[in-house]
Design an enzyme around this catalytic site. Sequence first.
Site, short mmCIF file in Angstrom:
data_model
loop_
_atom_site.label_atom_id
_atom_site.label_comp_id
_atom_site.label_asym_id
_atom_site.label_seq_id
_atom_site.Cartn_x
_atom_site.Cartn_y
_atom_site.Cartn_z
N GLY A 208 2.15 12.19 -2.67
CA GLY A 208 3.23 11.88 -1.75
C GLY A 208 3.03 12.42 -0.34
O GLY A 208 1.90 12.50 0.14
N LEU A 234 2.98 5.27 -6.89
CA LEU A 234 2.48 5.94 -5.68
C LEU A 234 1.38 6.96 -6.00
O LEU A 234 1.60 7.89 -6.77
CB LEU A 234 3.66 6.65 -4.97
CG LEU A 234 3.29 7.38 -3.68
CD1 LEU A 234 2.80 6.43 -2.61
CD2 LEU A 234 4.48 8.18 -3.17
N ASP A 235 0.22 6.76 -5.39
CA ASP A 235 -0.90 7.71 -5.50
C ASP A 235 -1.37 7.91 -6.94
O ASP A 235 -1.96 8.95 -7.28
CB ASP A 235 -0.54 9.07 -4.88
CG ASP A 235 -0.21 8.96 -3.40
OD1 ASP A 235 -0.73 8.04 -2.75
OD2 ASP A 235 0.56 9.79 -2.89
N GLN A 236 -1.13 6.90 -7.80
CA GLN A 236 -1.51 7.04 -9.22
C GLN A 236 -2.57 6.03 -9.64
O GLN A 236 -2.97 6.02 -10.81
CB GLN A 236 -0.27 6.84 -10.12
CG GLN A 236 0.82 7.86 -9.91
CD GLN A 236 0.40 9.25 -10.32
OE1 GLN A 236 -0.35 9.44 -11.26
NE2 GLN A 236 0.85 10.25 -9.58
#
Lengths: 291, 291, 291, 291
Positions: A208, A234-236
């Site tokens: 994040g 998100l960001d995964q």
Amino acid sequence: MHRERFYTLSASCPDQVGIVAKVSGFIADLNGWILETSLHAEPPANGEPVGRYFMRFEIRADSIPFHLAEFRSRFAPLADALQMDWKITDSAVKKRVVILVSKQEHCLYDLLARWQSKELDVEIPCVISNHADLRGFVEWHGIPFHHVPVTADTKAAAYAEVRRLFEEVRGDTLVLARYMQILSPDLCAAYPGRIINIHHSFLPSFVGAKPYHQAWAKGVKLIGATCHYVTEDLDQGPIIEQDVIRIDHSDAVEDMVRYGKDIEKTVLARGLRYHLEDRVLVHGRKTIVFR
Amino acid sequence: MHRERFYTLSASCPDQVGIVAKVSGFIADLNGWILETSLHAEPPANGEPVGRYFMRFEIRADSIPFHLAEFRSRFAPLADALQMDWKITDSAVKKRVVILVSKQEHCLYDLLARWQSKELDVEIPCVISNHADLRGFVEWHGIPFHHVPVTADTKAAAYAEVRRLFEEVRGDTLVLARYMQILSPDLCAAYPGRIINIHHSFLPSFVGAKPYHQAWAKGVKLIGATCHYVTEDLDQGPIIEQDVIRIDHSDAVEDMVRYGKDIEKTVLARGLRYHLEDRVLVHGRKTIVFR
Amino acid sequence: MHRERFYTLSASCPDQVGIVAKVSGFIADLNGWILETSLHAEPPANGEPVGRYFMRFEIRADSIPFHLAEFRSRFAPLADALQMDWKITDSAVKKRVVILVSKQEHCLYDLLARWQSKELDVEIPCVISNHADLRGFVEWHGIPFHHVPVTADTKAAAYAEVRRLFEEVRGDTLVLARYMQILSPDLCAAYPGRIINIHHSFLPSFVGAKPYHQAWAKGVKLIGATCHYVTEDLDQGPIIEQDVIRIDHSDAVEDMVRYGKDIEKTVLARGLRYHLEDRVLVHGRKTIVFR
Amino acid sequence: MHRERFYTLSASCPDQVGIVAKVSGFIADLNGWILETSLHAEPPANGEPVGRYFMRFEIRADSIPFHLAEFRSRFAPLADALQMDWKITDSAVKKRVVILVSKQEHCLYDLLARWQSKELDVEIPCVISNHADLRGFVEWHGIPFHHVPVTADTKAAAYAEVRRLFEEVRGDTLVLARYMQILSPDLCAAYPGRIINIHHSFLPSFVGAKPYHQAWAKGVKLIGATCHYVTEDLDQGPIIEQDVIRIDHSDAVEDMVRYGKDIEKTVLARGLRYHLEDRVLVHGRKTIVFR
């Protein structure tokens, strides 16, 4: 990259005896000259009876006695028999890479330097930004620049416009070069395995916003960056490449930001190259990267 | 480490003009020869009016015209005036390090090799383990070995015994060299800044059990290890040292374990050395490490 | 870098008791606020009676009650008494950096990206090249570009012109950003400690031409880059910064060149920053770098 | 390492179309299950018409319907047709590793820790040393220890004795774990590709004696270690593995020695593992290492 024109066959299929023999035998029967071969057997996941086999071949184009369309149709029966996911690409057909940026220039300068020197041997049909700051720099390189502002109210329209532009220029890959905006879920879903982001932390740490602030508060002794495919989470998304650099107590957040930029641009460039050369095969939430 | 006997003064205090001048002036007035000086100003945290100043001096013992007790009493007024947390130690007084191990030998072999060669120039008054496997190896080195089994039912008694042994041998530092057990909160609380653990991940990623399995499942491209002070919060204590090593898709969990061991022992040894040489000053949840 | 204006005092002198006390006492007496202090005692070289002491202080400008000229004249007696080599610089006075390039753009793009974002907060009064290729890129940034061709016959005149341009713009530092030409001995001698080169090997390995070819022939498993001061001895000047990257048997010379560029630009940027922030103190054939 | 018993086929031959198809076809026809495949095409050297192809296969033993002797005789005609240098080994037959040491213990402790935990899954039939210091430690592990002093006068006899011992225990590999002596040329020549050394510098820098002193004098910013095959040319044999660690001006030679030990033991262990798993194929003065 080889100087000669070559085809890149990348594929995966359920593991069994004889896959390599069959595929390399097919190529040898055509008298195909293999420049590079990468193979990997992934063991069965929990509860699955069989693992998965991954492969990538670079074949000299002039050693194959017909065109790629013909290769495709002749290879299809074998691929079907092996239940393959596969594709074959031609080094003579340049990939089309659309770059999304915000105000920060370090990744953009880095990518354009590589493109200018042909290290990054692609077409860049356009750069899209939510700010106008980098217009001059992009246009000086002869690349069209589109300013698509993103506000809380205009998000849906903005991402629809990004998508329209990407389609219009027939983009292959969308690169978020420190874009600083979270793409809409439907844009992410529209191009699985084709949108690449650089996140300024060593994921899964510091997901994040403001990861360098998070790293500073935690007191870690190394900071990093992660190049990954963008998914709706998100960001995964599957990680393509990561790296780190050592810091210490004397480094303020601003120092981390400065050190981090050097990692970000290098990791993004490496990850993007692996992707463009069809070296990355996604396997569930992970990647096989044939460096 | 210097060959000559030396004193190590380490301290922190609220930041203000003239701290270094006062402290180094005090030492210079004694004609004290400073071998090494490390200084760091930490900016004010949110809401605090003033930052904190950290310092560490190594002073040649033979340049000071009296003993350490005298030094302490003379320095105290200045330290008080500066509102210092401080201590001064003597390189001629060896620290006493108690090692906790389980069945895995790599960190223990590594520490004893360093101890044998005097790189790790400490007393090891005993090794404590919840298994008997490493008794012979430890005792061959002339070091007492205590087998203190830990089961779900006997935890309280076991940690009381660990504490009793640590007190009995007047231990300075307790090292968890892949101990694989979670210390009781009261044992952690009894020795703040004196218990050191090596965790087999790059924290804050992969807290808790089986971090290499977690790393494999996530598909990270680097794995790491973290040496930190133990607090009541599992794997959350102040980080002293970290490092990483590159892996790829071809590495199974077992390969990560093998690569990881090399990082674990090196990171533990480095972190422990910094601690024993009074190079680590804890500042809230972080550390200043004067390498 | 700090946001506030500050002075940087860097100095070295023969080692003795009380140097830090005297210098920090001088600053404290002025009520000077020290932002950062770095100190190092170098032991006596063979046959010398005494070592050398190195120091660097950053002092908030607004904490000193007069201008730098006044500071200089007041500090001089103490500096003389300590037999110091010293200088003090003002963060408000931007250094003037002249860049020499050839045809390769990666270091130039990298430096100008840093300059554009003010990470590299200097004046670049001009770029000089023996080729015209990069003129457009440089001029787009509003920086004058001088094409000074170098041939076997015109070397003396060419380097005289480089020197004239450097003097004309009152350059502080001359950066060879992959210039690919060997400067004349008298040009090297004219600016000791002011000319910085990036060499594309991990020196002292692979001096001179085609270091990646040398590395490939030798079969090394890591390649590197070295940022150093230029002296009359080719690739032998004091080393400021170095780094390496892992390669393997599958990497051809062209791959090494590509990987190497990433190291070159990062190492040059780091070394140049250390130099410009007066963090590098030359000591014979070596450097002290207060990172 | 895989849990199942497996055969490792490693080979090289002149490059041509169809090598992989033929070899993998041969294995597939036996219904052989390939666990791991590594392939590399080395381009033609200067003046040579054709390159060389390198390959390594791990094949599950229980998937082959007969013993290794039978495999060997059936594979030989294909190997001959391809002009192969090849061998096939059985994971159930442990390699026999003889270790040469001097007085320094760090590499020996490290290797025996790995051997104790079966990470290094070999026989160690004996350790040979020119000093008696490490006898107790070695014998505690149940390993015979031979003290073979080496003086200027007795060199020939001493190395004859080393050779006799190596032959007597039917050693496969001789490891110089910081042996600090230069083997005689005829001993080197007797076992090409079977004697492994760890040199305490990043070769080709700092060949010969006291490399850390050389590194200190040069002022390098990273130090390293190199694991290589021993040949008659001192420190010039094919490099198997290398690594480096960052140092700075505050590190004295003694600090470099300490940091260096950590690199030495790790690099030696990695290089030895690659060798023992038949992952290293020598190609002239270089190596192919299938990690």
